[in-house]
Design an enzyme around this catalytic site. Structure first.
Site, PDB file in Angstrom:
ATOM      1  N   GLU A 195       0.832  -1.211   0.000  1.00 38.00           N
ATOM      2  CA  GLU A 195       0.000   0.000   0.000  1.00 38.00           C
ATOM      3  C   GLU A 195       0.870   1.267   0.000  1.00 38.00           C
ATOM      4  OE1 GLU A 195      -2.875  -0.587  -0.783  1.00 38.00           O
ATOM      5  OE2 GLU A 195      -3.092  -2.673  -0.133  1.00 38.00           O
TER       6      GLU A 195
ATOM      7  N   GLY B 189     -16.818  -7.827 -10.879  1.00 35.05           N
ATOM      8  CA  GLY B 189     -15.784  -7.219 -10.049  1.00 35.05           C
ATOM      9  C   GLY B 189     -14.849  -6.283 -10.796  1.00 35.05           C
ATOM     10  N   GLY B 190     -15.185  -5.986 -12.049  1.00 34.96           N
ATOM     11  CA  GLY B 190     -14.362  -5.032 -12.792  1.00 34.96           C
ATOM     12  C   GLY B 190     -13.103  -5.613 -13.419  1.00 34.96           C
TER      13      GLY B 190
END
Ligand SMILES: [Zn+2]
Length: 221
Positions: A13, A146-147
């Site tokens: 992240e 879910g793209g």
């Protein structure tokens, strides 16, 4: 007091955060992580590589009371554990990508069952005998809601990219400032202002090779 998994998640992240914070572009729509889906995980995944480095772990993985560095045997274990079942997991991930692309490449309704369709799509990567009556496609939310439609491959592709990009740090030193600055300049600061492959070639001098990922996975020497 973080678990190893939390450490790699933090690094991951943090990579996305750097992609945003170090962005130097004019338009918000092209800034930071506003890049093609199959490029967005490069800045994040590359960061995870440091968690496999003795030189990095020795500096950050210190005993919370004594300040002692992590024992070398434990570091070895971490690196080895990462390769556990990597052949199977690699093939499994590829099979999902093939299945996704097969579904999203049809141009007319299929005349066979979903189970038969996916069996054909994943035949190249089948390792275990089929479980009669099972079908993973019907539960494959990523590619239907879910793209990730026709984009599931990007998980594996991002690994190809991050392993090859990290190889530059392996070659020049994992704390090499010039390499880090080049990564910042050519990739992190540019967002989606240019095609990812152009940015990548600016950084690495060539298109990514699959070799570093195979080595990292322990599949080739
Ligand atoms: Zn991510």
């Amino acid at each position: 007091m973080l678990t190893y998994n939390e450490v790699t998640t933090f690094l991951h992240e943090f990579g996305h955060a750097l992609h945003g914070m170090l962005s130097e572009v004019t338009y918000e729509s092209q800034a930071g992580t506003s890049v093609y889906r199959d490029f967005v995980e490069l800045p994040s995944q590359i960061m995870e590589n440091w968690a496999q480095e003795k030189g990095w772990l020795e500096q950050v993985a210190l005993h919370y009371q004594t300040g002692e560095a992590m024992p070398e045997a434990l570091i070895e274990k971490i690196i080895e554990a990462d390769k556990f079942q990597s052949g199977y997991l690699t093939v499994r991930q590829l099979s999902f990508g093939f299945n996704d692309m097969a579904w999203h490449s049809i141009t007319e309704p299929i005349a066979i069952s979903p189970g038969e369709f996916e069996k054909q799509a994943m035949a190249r990567t089948e390792l275990f005998p089929e479980v009669e009556g099972s079908s993973m496609s019907t539960a494959f939310g990523h590619i239907f809601d879910g793209g990730y439609a026709a984009g599931y491959y990007s998980y594996k592709w991002a690994e190809v990219l991050d392993a090859d990009a990290y190889a530059a740090f392996k070659e020049n030193g994992i704390f090499d400032k010039a390499t880090a600055e080049k990564f910042r300049e050519t990739i992190l600061s540019k967002g989606g202002t240019r095609h990812p492959m152009e940015l990548y070639i600016d950084f690495r001098g060539a298109e990514p090779s699959v070799e570093p990922l195979l080595v990292r996975s322990g599949l080739v020497k």
